[in-house]
Design a protein around this motif. Structure first.
Motif, PDB file in Angstrom:
ATOM      1  N   PHE A  45       0.829  -1.195   0.000  1.00  0.00           N
ATOM      2  CA  PHE A  45       0.000   0.000   0.000  1.00  0.00           C
ATOM      3  C   PHE A  45       0.871   1.255   0.000  1.00  0.00           C
ATOM      4  CE2 PHE A  45      -2.413   3.370   2.064  1.00  0.00           C
ATOM      5  CZ  PHE A  45      -3.581   3.340   1.324  1.00  0.00           C
ATOM      6  N   ASP A  46       0.494   2.239  -0.804  1.00  0.00           N
ATOM      7  CA  ASP A  46       1.187   3.519  -0.871  1.00  0.00           C
ATOM      8  C   ASP A  46       0.109   4.607  -0.809  1.00  0.00           C
ATOM      9  OD1 ASP A  46       2.274   5.962  -1.889  1.00  0.00           O
ATOM     10  OD2 ASP A  46       3.840   4.842  -2.938  1.00  0.00           O
ATOM     11  N   ALA A  47       0.042   5.312   0.310  1.00  0.00           N
ATOM     12  CA  ALA A  47      -1.017   6.293   0.532  1.00  0.00           C
ATOM     13  C   ALA A  47      -1.036   7.389  -0.535  1.00  0.00           C
ATOM     14  CB  ALA A  47      -0.882   6.915   1.923  1.00  0.00           C
ATOM     15  N   ALA A  48       0.121   7.850  -0.965  1.00  0.00           N
ATOM     16  CA  ALA A  48       0.175   8.903  -1.979  1.00  0.00           C
ATOM     17  C   ALA A  48      -0.400   8.418  -3.308  1.00  0.00           C
ATOM     18  CB  ALA A  48       1.615   9.380  -2.163  1.00  0.00           C
ATOM     19  N   ARG A  49      -0.112   7.188  -3.686  1.00  0.00           N
ATOM     20  CA  ARG A  49      -0.649   6.641  -4.940  1.00  0.00           C
ATOM     21  C   ARG A  49      -2.132   6.280  -4.813  1.00  0.00           C
ATOM     22  NH1 ARG A  49       2.826   2.145  -7.588  1.00  0.00           N
ATOM     23  NH2 ARG A  49       1.574   2.762  -9.376  1.00  0.00           N
ATOM     24  N   PHE A  50      -2.562   5.961  -3.590  1.00  0.00           N
ATOM     25  CA  PHE A  50      -3.961   5.594  -3.359  1.00  0.00           C
ATOM     26  C   PHE A  50      -4.874   6.826  -3.330  1.00  0.00           C
ATOM     27  CE2 PHE A  50      -7.562   3.953  -0.856  1.00  0.00           C
ATOM     28  CZ  PHE A  50      -7.828   2.793  -1.566  1.00  0.00           C
ATOM     29  N   ALA A  51      -4.315   7.971  -2.974  1.00  0.00           N
ATOM     30  CA  ALA A  51      -5.106   9.208  -2.894  1.00  0.00           C
ATOM     31  C   ALA A  51      -5.671   9.581  -4.261  1.00  0.00           C
ATOM     32  CB  ALA A  51      -4.237  10.336  -2.359  1.00  0.00           C
ATOM     33  N   GLY A  52      -6.780  10.299  -4.232  1.00  0.00           N
ATOM     34  CA  GLY A  52      -7.389  10.772  -5.468  1.00  0.00           C
ATOM     35  C   GLY A  52      -8.820  10.280  -5.603  1.00  0.00           C
ATOM     36  N   ASP A  53      -9.319  10.381  -6.820  1.00  0.00           N
ATOM     37  CA  ASP A  53     -10.718  10.058  -7.093  1.00  0.00           C
ATOM     38  C   ASP A  53     -10.887   8.630  -7.580  1.00  0.00           C
ATOM     39  OD1 ASP A  53     -11.470  12.648  -6.399  1.00  0.00           O
ATOM     40  OD2 ASP A  53     -11.152  13.388  -8.426  1.00  0.00           O
ATOM     41  N   TRP A  54     -11.928   7.992  -7.051  1.00  0.00           N
ATOM     42  CA  TRP A  54     -12.274   6.620  -7.380  1.00  0.00           C
ATOM     43  C   TRP A  54     -13.769   6.533  -7.684  1.00  0.00           C
ATOM     44  CZ3 TRP A  54      -8.556   2.731  -7.235  1.00  0.00           C
ATOM     45  CH2 TRP A  54      -7.354   3.025  -6.589  1.00  0.00           C
ATOM     46  N   VAL A  55     -14.143   5.538  -8.458  1.00  0.00           N
ATOM     47  CA  VAL A  55     -15.535   5.218  -8.755  1.00  0.00           C
ATOM     48  C   VAL A  55     -15.841   3.872  -8.118  1.00  0.00           C
ATOM     49  CG1 VAL A  55     -17.203   4.731 -10.593  1.00  0.00           C
ATOM     50  CG2 VAL A  55     -15.420   6.462 -10.949  1.00  0.00           C
ATOM     51  N   ILE A  56     -16.971   3.761  -7.430  1.00  0.00           N
ATOM     52  CA  ILE A  56     -17.360   2.474  -6.834  1.00  0.00           C
ATOM     53  C   ILE A  56     -17.906   1.595  -7.952  1.00  0.00           C
ATOM     54  CG2 ILE A  56     -18.827   1.309  -5.153  1.00  0.00           C
ATOM     55  CD1 ILE A  56     -18.852   4.056  -3.616  1.00  0.00           C
ATOM     56  N   ARG A  57     -17.194   0.503  -8.234  1.00  0.00           N
ATOM     57  CA  ARG A  57     -17.570  -0.402  -9.319  1.00  0.00           C
ATOM     58  C   ARG A  57     -18.195  -1.690  -8.812  1.00  0.00           C
ATOM     59  NH1 ARG A  57     -14.359   0.111 -14.098  1.00  0.00           N
ATOM     60  NH2 ARG A  57     -15.564  -1.686 -14.801  1.00  0.00           N
ATOM     61  N   GLY A  58     -18.045  -1.969  -7.517  1.00  0.00           N
ATOM     62  CA  GLY A  58     -18.630  -3.165  -6.936  1.00  0.00           C
ATOM     63  C   GLY A  58     -18.990  -2.895  -5.494  1.00  0.00           C
ATOM     64  N   GLU A  59     -20.109  -3.478  -5.072  1.00  0.00           N
ATOM     65  CA  GLU A  59     -20.586  -3.247  -3.711  1.00  0.00           C
ATOM     66  C   GLU A  59     -21.348  -4.477  -3.234  1.00  0.00           C
ATOM     67  OE1 GLU A  59     -23.598  -0.153  -1.454  1.00  0.00           O
ATOM     68  OE2 GLU A  59     -22.823   0.356  -3.424  1.00  0.00           O
ATOM     69  N   PHE A  60     -21.167  -4.816  -1.976  1.00  0.00           N
ATOM     70  CA  PHE A  60     -21.913  -5.924  -1.386  1.00  0.00           C
ATOM     71  C   PHE A  60     -23.266  -5.419  -0.915  1.00  0.00           C
ATOM     72  CE2 PHE A  60     -17.704  -7.585  -1.429  1.00  0.00           C
ATOM     73  CZ  PHE A  60     -17.906  -8.930  -1.704  1.00  0.00           C
ATOM     74  N   VAL A  61     -24.312  -6.141  -1.308  1.00  0.00           N
ATOM     75  CA  VAL A  61     -25.673  -5.767  -0.928  1.00  0.00           C
ATOM     76  C   VAL A  61     -26.417  -6.993  -0.418  1.00  0.00           C
ATOM     77  CG1 VAL A  61     -25.811  -3.834  -2.551  1.00  0.00           C
ATOM     78  CG2 VAL A  61     -26.546  -6.099  -3.291  1.00  0.00           C
ATOM     79  N   HIS A  62     -27.443  -6.744   0.365  1.00  0.00           N
ATOM     80  CA  HIS A  62     -28.315  -7.818   0.828  1.00  0.00           C
ATOM     81  C   HIS A  62     -29.330  -8.142  -0.259  1.00  0.00           C
ATOM     82  CE1 HIS A  62     -26.769  -7.882   4.893  1.00  0.00           C
ATOM     83  NE2 HIS A  62     -26.763  -6.564   4.877  1.00  0.00           N
ATOM     84  N   PRO A  63     -29.887  -9.357  -0.265  1.00  0.00           N
ATOM     85  CA  PRO A  63     -30.881  -9.721  -1.272  1.00  0.00           C
ATOM     86  C   PRO A  63     -32.007  -8.684  -1.321  1.00  0.00           C
ATOM     87  CG  PRO A  63     -30.239 -11.652  -0.013  1.00  0.00           C
ATOM     88  CD  PRO A  63     -29.604 -10.466   0.661  1.00  0.00           C
ATOM     89  N   GLY A  64     -32.345  -8.279  -2.534  1.00  0.00           N
ATOM     90  CA  GLY A  64     -33.413  -7.306  -2.735  1.00  0.00           C
ATOM     91  C   GLY A  64     -32.961  -5.854  -2.704  1.00  0.00           C
ATOM     92  N   GLN A  65     -31.729  -5.606  -2.297  1.00  0.00           N
ATOM     93  CA  GLN A  65     -31.218  -4.236  -2.277  1.00  0.00           C
ATOM     94  C   GLN A  65     -30.461  -3.939  -3.563  1.00  0.00           C
ATOM     95  OE1 GLN A  65     -28.838  -4.011   1.314  1.00  0.00           O
ATOM     96  NE2 GLN A  65     -30.440  -2.799   2.281  1.00  0.00           N
ATOM     97  N   LYS A  66     -30.403  -2.654  -3.894  1.00  0.00           N
ATOM     98  CA  LYS A  66     -29.643  -2.205  -5.052  1.00  0.00           C
ATOM     99  C   LYS A  66     -28.383  -1.492  -4.564  1.00  0.00           C
ATOM    100  CE  LYS A  66     -33.533  -1.722  -8.121  1.00  0.00           C
ATOM    101  NZ  LYS A  66     -34.233  -0.877  -9.070  1.00  0.00           N
ATOM    102  N   PRO A  67     -27.299  -1.602  -5.314  1.00  0.00           N
ATOM    103  CA  PRO A  67     -26.070  -0.902  -4.925  1.00  0.00           C
ATOM    104  C   PRO A  67     -26.272   0.616  -4.960  1.00  0.00           C
ATOM    105  CG  PRO A  67     -25.661  -2.479  -6.689  1.00  0.00           C
ATOM    106  CD  PRO A  67     -27.137  -2.384  -6.518  1.00  0.00           C
ATOM    107  N   LEU A  68     -25.551   1.304  -4.095  1.00  0.00           N
ATOM    108  CA  LEU A  68     -25.589   2.766  -4.088  1.00  0.00           C
ATOM    109  C   LEU A  68     -24.586   3.337  -5.075  1.00  0.00           C
ATOM    110  CD1 LEU A  68     -25.708   3.315  -0.220  1.00  0.00           C
ATOM    111  CD2 LEU A  68     -27.607   3.464  -1.831  1.00  0.00           C
ATOM    112  N   TYR A  69     -23.512   2.606  -5.309  1.00  0.00           N
ATOM    113  CA  TYR A  69     -22.392   3.041  -6.150  1.00  0.00           C
ATOM    114  C   TYR A  69     -21.961   4.447  -5.748  1.00  0.00           C
ATOM    115  CZ  TYR A  69     -23.216  -1.143  -8.936  1.00  0.00           C
ATOM    116  OH  TYR A  69     -23.370  -2.436  -9.343  1.00  0.00           O
TER     117      TYR A  69
END
Length: 173
Positions: A45-69
């Motif tokens: 892990f490198d905090a400087a390289r990890f910093a910045g903008d990201w898009v949520i491409r995957g999310e864990f949800v319970h049955p019947g729920q939709k991802p918030l992304y």
């Protein structure tokens, strides 16, 4: 049952002890990870390289729920990761102070209610990452782009599964 957004906020703000107890009781949240499986954060892990903008491409949800992304913006400072801003499609933005005690383990919130979010994997170019909590209350795949990189998204999903996350609850885009 408490929804996943409430669980995320629990870890990110100080909460009343009764609310925390409700989350872990039999009538509370059913988490997404088998905690009998070992879990580990990435050693590169490198905090400087990890910093910045990201898009949520995957999310864990319970049955019947939709991802918030939505989107995640990670701030970097002298102590590593210092803040996280979440935003959704409706442009709602929430910023949280963060700190790091160990590389790849980002704590949000104040003890005893702080939650440690572990970067389980990040690709060599810091374009895609798998993030989760040891409890399994939370899991995301984040990427620098809204589309593409299906091989990296698949690799992140495999890392989450290896760390005990329920594959059938992962929704990706």
């Amino acid at each position: 049952m408490i929804d996943r957004r409430s669980v995320l906020k629990l870890g990110m703000v100080a909460a009343a002890p009764s609310l925390v107890a409700a989350c872990v009781s039999n009538g509370g949240v059913e988490f997404h990870r088998n905690t009998k499986r070992p879990i580990s954060s990435t050693t590169r892990f490198d905090a400087a390289r990890f910093a910045g903008d990201w898009v949520i491409r995957g999310e864990f949800v319970h049955p019947g729920q939709k991802p918030l992304y939505g989107n995640v913006s990670v701030e970097h400072g002298a102590g590593g990761i210092t803040g996280i801003t979440l935003s959704n499609a409706a442009s709602a933005r929430e910023r949280y102070d963060a700190r790091m005690s160990t590389p790849g383990r980002i704590t949000v919130g104040t003890p005893p209610f702080g939650t440690e979010y572990w970067v389980l994997w990040v690709d060599a170019d810091f374009r895609t990452a798998a993030i989760g909590t040891p409890s399994g209350s939370f899991g995301w795949i984040i990427d620098r782009s809204r589309t593409g990189g299906e091989d990296r998204i698949k690799a992140a999903a495999e890392v989450l599964a290896f760390n005990g996350y329920a594959k059938d609850r992962l929704q990706t885009r």
